[in-house]
Design a protein around this motif. Structure first.
Motif, short mmCIF file in Angstrom:
data_model
loop_
_atom_site.label_atom_id
_atom_site.label_comp_id
_atom_site.label_asym_id
_atom_site.label_seq_id
_atom_site.Cartn_x
_atom_site.Cartn_y
_atom_site.Cartn_z
N ILE A 46 46.31 85.87 -109.02
CA ILE A 46 47.19 84.74 -109.91
C ILE A 46 48.25 84.62 -109.25
O ILE A 46 49.01 85.68 -108.99
CB ILE A 46 46.75 84.95 -111.24
CG1 ILE A 46 45.43 85.28 -111.75
CG2 ILE A 46 47.47 83.68 -112.22
CD1 ILE A 46 44.33 84.02 -111.70
N ARG A 47 48.63 83.04 -109.24
CA ARG A 47 50.12 83.01 -108.90
C ARG A 47 51.08 83.07 -109.91
O ARG A 47 50.48 82.91 -111.09
CB ARG A 47 50.10 81.22 -108.55
CG ARG A 47 51.13 80.94 -107.71
CD ARG A 47 51.08 79.41 -107.55
NE ARG A 47 51.66 78.63 -108.72
CZ ARG A 47 52.27 77.40 -108.67
NH1 ARG A 47 52.20 76.65 -107.40
NH2 ARG A 47 52.84 76.90 -109.71
N TYR A 48 52.18 83.61 -109.84
CA TYR A 48 53.30 83.80 -110.87
C TYR A 48 54.36 83.42 -110.44
O TYR A 48 55.47 83.97 -110.70
CB TYR A 48 53.33 85.51 -111.26
CG TYR A 48 53.82 86.35 -110.43
CD1 TYR A 48 52.76 86.65 -109.47
CD2 TYR A 48 54.78 86.98 -110.41
CE1 TYR A 48 53.12 87.73 -108.53
CE2 TYR A 48 55.19 88.08 -109.52
CZ TYR A 48 54.26 88.31 -108.35
OH TYR A 48 54.67 89.23 -107.38
N HIS A 49 54.68 82.08 -110.27
CA HIS A 49 55.70 81.46 -109.91
C HIS A 49 56.54 81.04 -111.42
O HIS A 49 56.03 81.31 -112.27
CB HIS A 49 55.74 79.87 -109.30
CG HIS A 49 54.96 80.19 -107.94
ND1 HIS A 49 54.98 79.05 -107.21
CD2 HIS A 49 54.79 81.05 -107.11
CE1 HIS A 49 54.56 79.27 -106.04
NE2 HIS A 49 54.15 80.65 -105.86
N ALA A 50 57.79 80.80 -111.06
CA ALA A 50 58.65 80.62 -112.29
C ALA A 50 58.21 79.67 -113.52
O ALA A 50 58.25 80.02 -114.39
CB ALA A 50 60.13 80.03 -111.83
N ASN A 51 57.34 78.90 -113.22
CA ASN A 51 56.68 77.77 -113.99
C ASN A 51 55.43 78.05 -114.14
O ASN A 51 54.59 77.02 -114.94
CB ASN A 51 56.97 76.49 -113.73
CG ASN A 51 56.45 75.90 -112.28
OD1 ASN A 51 55.78 76.79 -111.66
ND2 ASN A 51 56.50 74.79 -111.76
N ASP A 52 54.87 79.36 -114.01
CA ASP A 52 53.46 79.57 -114.44
C ASP A 52 53.48 80.48 -115.69
O ASP A 52 54.20 81.34 -116.06
CB ASP A 52 52.85 80.56 -113.45
CG ASP A 52 52.46 79.61 -111.84
OD1 ASP A 52 52.41 78.49 -112.27
OD2 ASP A 52 52.58 80.18 -110.88
N ASN A 53 52.52 80.32 -116.55
CA ASN A 53 52.30 80.91 -117.57
C ASN A 53 51.56 82.38 -117.34
O ASN A 53 50.56 82.26 -116.84
CB ASN A 53 51.49 80.16 -118.60
CG ASN A 53 51.17 80.96 -120.05
OD1 ASN A 53 50.43 81.88 -120.22
ND2 ASN A 53 52.26 80.67 -120.85
N PHE A 107 62.59 80.54 -121.74
CA PHE A 107 61.48 80.69 -120.68
C PHE A 107 60.12 81.00 -121.59
O PHE A 107 59.35 81.64 -121.06
CB PHE A 107 61.75 81.72 -119.71
CG PHE A 107 62.99 81.39 -118.96
CD1 PHE A 107 63.49 80.16 -118.80
CD2 PHE A 107 63.83 82.50 -118.12
CE1 PHE A 107 64.58 79.81 -117.96
CE2 PHE A 107 64.96 82.19 -117.26
CZ PHE A 107 65.13 80.89 -117.17
N LYS A 108 60.22 80.68 -122.80
CA LYS A 108 58.88 81.34 -123.58
C LYS A 108 57.59 80.81 -123.15
O LYS A 108 56.68 81.51 -123.50
CB LYS A 108 59.41 81.14 -125.21
CG LYS A 108 59.27 79.68 -125.69
CD LYS A 108 59.24 79.61 -127.05
CE LYS A 108 59.11 78.38 -127.48
NZ LYS A 108 60.28 77.13 -127.39
N GLY A 109 57.73 79.55 -122.58
CA GLY A 109 56.35 78.92 -122.15
C GLY A 109 55.78 79.86 -120.94
O GLY A 109 54.63 79.62 -120.54
N ARG A 110 56.44 80.75 -120.47
CA ARG A 110 55.89 81.84 -119.38
C ARG A 110 55.21 82.98 -120.23
O ARG A 110 54.14 83.41 -119.55
CB ARG A 110 57.02 82.42 -118.36
CG ARG A 110 57.74 81.64 -117.75
CD ARG A 110 58.58 82.28 -116.65
NE ARG A 110 57.40 82.34 -115.66
CZ ARG A 110 57.17 83.77 -115.19
NH1 ARG A 110 57.91 84.73 -115.35
NH2 ARG A 110 56.27 83.86 -114.07
N TYR A 111 55.72 83.19 -121.32
CA TYR A 111 55.31 84.64 -121.96
C TYR A 111 54.38 84.42 -123.10
O TYR A 111 53.57 85.32 -123.34
CB TYR A 111 56.47 85.48 -122.44
CG TYR A 111 57.34 85.63 -121.11
CD1 TYR A 111 56.91 86.37 -119.92
CD2 TYR A 111 58.63 84.88 -120.78
CE1 TYR A 111 57.76 86.49 -118.77
CE2 TYR A 111 59.35 85.20 -119.90
CZ TYR A 111 58.97 85.82 -118.88
OH TYR A 111 59.91 85.93 -117.93
#
Ligand SMILES: [Zn+2]
Length: 253
Positions: A46-53, A107-111
């Protein structure tokens, strides 16, 4: 005869040890939590760029471990900036404060997983343009981690099979998407995709207008420049009249 320095190492590593020695066990236990999470993501390809959840790869309790790890690294940044975090009372806890700010707020929208959203059937078969906005949104740019603060307007063209969501839920989903290091062009696409999936409308439009502090605060230091962009799906793309109606209505708001 001189002693071959490699001989000892070879003997050691060639000795089969099972079960694992206490040293190996403690090595495993001290693997940084970010490494463990990253391994799971890589395994799932899975991609885990800065804006990925990445919420589904984090196990209960690991966010607290992550907080401690990020705190330590941020302390290291302050040390590399030659700031005396030991005796400067102002920066003594800055590492922890900033770590908490990143993980629990900015950055809570990632975690964290997507907020719970109840979908309602479109019982009255609404098929008129709905506009939600302006919703105030706050994000950070992926390039400099500087604030992005702006407004979002959402246009929805439901059909009789669409799901509807409560008004406050648009703001909740927008906040979840924006609370990551973002690029405005990608943020609007992610928001439109999330709403499209939840609601399945005939058409969906998102417009965002924002101030980018990496332009105000540093770099060109232009205080007036704003960025506006939009994404149109379905009937907003096909029907120029609908698109015009939406754009003219949001201009008044
Ligand atoms: Zn930037």
């Amino acid at each position: 005869m001189s002693i071959d320095p490699h001989a000892k190492a070879v003997t050691e590593s060639a000795t089969p040890v099972s079960p694992p020695s206490p040293t190996q066990v403690s090595m495993q236990a001290t693997t940084p939590v970010s490494v463990r999470i990253r391994e799971r993501i890589k395994l799932a390809k899975i991609r885990y760029h800065a804006n990925d959840n990445i919420a589904k790869f984090i196990e209960p309790g690991e966010l607290n471990e992550l907080l401690a790890e990020v705190e330590g690294k941020l302390k290291g940044v302050l040390e590399s900036l030659v700031i005396d975090t030991e005796s400067d009372h102002n920066t003594q806890d800055t590492g922890r404060r900033v770590a908490k700010m990143y993980l629990n707020e900015l950055f809570k929208g990632r975690y964290l997983p997507m907020p719970e959203v109840t979908e309602f059937p479109n019982a009255s078969h609404l098929n008129e343009l709905m506009i939600i906005g302006p919703i105030t949104v706050r994000s950070s740019c992926s390039h400099h981690l500087c604030p992005i603060i702006g407004k979002v307007w959402i246009g929805v063209m439901p059909n009789e099979h669409s799901n509807l969501i409560g008004l406050s839920k648009y703001a909740r989903i927008a906040d979840w998407i924006m609370s990551r290091p973002q690029i405005q062009e990608e943020a609007v696409v992610q928001l439109a995709d999330a709403l499209q999936e939840k609601m399945q409308p005939d058409g969906l439009a998102v417009v965002m207008e924002a101030d980018h502090f990496c332009m105000h605060w540093r770099g060109v230091k232009d205080m007036d420049a704003k960025m506006i962009n939009s994404v149109m799906h379905g009937s907003f793309l096909k029907d120029p009249n609908l698109r015009r109606e939406f754009l003219s209505l949001i201009k008044k708001s």
